[in-house]
Design an enzyme around this catalytic site. Sequence first.
Site, PDB file in Angstrom:
ATOM      1  NE  ARG A 172      -3.588  -0.225   2.463  1.00 43.09           N
ATOM      2  CZ  ARG A 172      -4.014  -0.870   3.561  1.00 43.09           C
ATOM      3  NH1 ARG A 172      -3.713  -0.401   4.766  1.00 43.09           N
ATOM      4  NH2 ARG A 172      -4.732  -1.969   3.446  1.00 43.09           N
ATOM      5  NE  ARG A 210      -2.937   1.601   9.621  1.00 41.91           N
ATOM      6  CZ  ARG A 210      -3.456   0.389   9.472  1.00 41.91           C
ATOM      7  NH1 ARG A 210      -4.383   0.168   8.544  1.00 41.91           N
ATOM      8  NH2 ARG A 210      -3.081  -0.625  10.236  1.00 41.91           N
ATOM      9  CE  LYS A 270      -7.767  -0.131  11.767  1.00 41.02           C
ATOM     10  NZ  LYS A 270      -8.207  -0.978  10.648  1.00 41.02           N
ATOM     11  CE  LYS A 325      -7.952   3.206   9.172  1.00 40.23           C
ATOM     12  NZ  LYS A 325      -9.025   2.373   8.571  1.00 40.23           N
ATOM     13  CB  CYS A 361     -13.150  -4.821   1.767  1.00 43.02           C
ATOM     14  SG  CYS A 361     -13.945  -6.409   2.106  1.00 43.02           S
ATOM     15  CB  CYS A 391      -8.469 -10.191   2.742  1.00 45.90           C
ATOM     16  SG  CYS A 391      -8.581  -9.600   4.442  1.00 45.90           S
ATOM     17  CB  CYS A 396     -14.152  -9.961   7.768  1.00 52.05           C
ATOM     18  SG  CYS A 396     -13.025  -8.560   7.954  1.00 52.05           S
ATOM     19  CB  CYS A 405     -11.466  -2.660   4.994  1.00 52.05           C
ATOM     20  SG  CYS A 405     -10.224  -3.386   6.076  1.00 52.05           S
TER      21      CYS A 405
END
Length: 580
Positions: free
Chosen positions: A79, A148, A213, A215, A434, A440, A479, A483
């Site tokens: 990424r 991020r 994380k 954001k 996603c 994944c 899931c 995302c």
Amino acid sequence: MTQNLQQQSNLSPDEALKRKSRYLRGTILESLADSITGSATSDDIKLLKFHGTYQQDDRDLRVERMRQKLEPAYSFMVRIRMPGGICTADQWLQLDEIAQKYANNSLRITTRQTFQYHGVIKRYLKSTIAGINKAALSTIAACGDVNRNVVCHNNPYLSTCHEEVYDWAKRLSNRFLPQTGAYPEIWLDKEKISADSSIKEEPLYGETYLPRKFKIGIALPPSNDIDVFAQDLGLIAINDGNHLIGFNVSVGGGMGMTHNVPETYPRLASVIGFCTLDQIFEVAEHIIRIQRDFGNRSDRQQARLKYTIDSRGIDWFKEELNQRLGWKLESPRPYHFESNNDPFGWVQDFKGNWHLSLCLLSGRIKDTPEQPLMTGLREIAKIHQGDFRLTTNQNLTIANIPPAEKKNIEALVEKYHLPMPEKISRVRQDAMSCVALPTCGLAMAESERMLPDFLNKLEAILARIGLQNDPITVRVTGCPNGCGRPYISEIALVGKSLGRYNLYLGAEFAGQRLNKLYKESLTEDEIIETLTPIFKHYAQDRNKGEYFGNFVVRMGYVEEVKEGKDFNKKDIELKAVKTA
């Protein structure tokens, strides 16, 4: 650094790994050099996330490779860190070349307004990351327990305020970059820094970085296209009509949850005040420091800022921030959001240049027999005098086109059958997914691969009922980790098991209310059967201008979710009864 003492005494294995990693070095170089396996070590797999890459394997091939006694078909997702989602035409061509040379002949626009590659095998991983850096981009901190990619409205040319928003996204991104020398040492063959332990490589993050994380996103009302309330730190730009004067500050957004664990839930950020432009760095840094010092380092399922806030209360958080600042945020300024989707087609800016926004389903850029999308965009990049802008809704703007260049771009759009909005249904324009299977490792169900056929079925039903031109947001994830930001979609399908999804309804159209679980573990056909009578009811009995999400709440299909802790309310009550 004033770490929470209780959590220091009970660190999770991930925290211990970060502490002993020598600022993210680990044994990554040794893992890359090991030609016997396509995998990295289990510890290095976790550290590689900070460098912008996840190890994955092709799950379509798992059983057959196991039968043949072969290791899984390992590869890496890479990424890019690209604040504001902007790249030049030259950078586009370089990234395209990397995709053809090292990845799976595709680029994918992510919901964090950047690109990622899939299918990069280990022996090409260093060449891929070095190639990205050669294009004057980077992968550092695109993943991992750090701040991020900073997202914002994707087109700074539309007004002076748009320009200023993008400038702040870049400045915030640069401000909170990790400082470790591990990245240039490993990927760019830079000389190692001294091993002297007194060198402070991470003055902000420390040796254990953040608990999870983090954001940051900047929205410019009336557009909430970046879903500002899904960000750990959301900044709502306030202007005087010509220039920005500051930001409303919101904290504690986050989409992830875990099935059957009611203590986990999505949460929308809380607006806590207003700060001026000259205060924003100080405010943002102290918010990050609070999460660094008080975030849960014992349980990663409870480690996001949203849980830090909810475990202590928003009043505690505001007081802690005020104390660290030495002054108080002002009261929030008025603002208004109208939608969280992207506008499509041609638009001319105040300088006279043109911009073309294309709808790219699931953000996937690749060639198919029906639509040579990757080739078409490559040919545009060869002549384009402007740049390319990615959106957090996985779409693309060919930006800053001089008037004299517009006809040439239009000719290439037509030649390569690029996806103009007039050829795409409204529900498809606003849909997201996603990646999920096959790459994944967390996916429980299909997402990107099932979305086109599911939308075909949905479009047929909507057309029959007369809703084909109505905006209804649909998001699918493989899931519950969120995302694709499913929990702020009017209709969300969240993978529960292979071929089955939990159906959520009732988010607000502009991303200002969470949805709610309606039915569990449905097949695609069962979802269509479930939605059809609700669509009919909506067509017949909606109020003028009423969006679908508001309708299903008003009619009682689902309860309104007023805050994240209410998202699993029935599950929590049921668990309490069983415990008693």
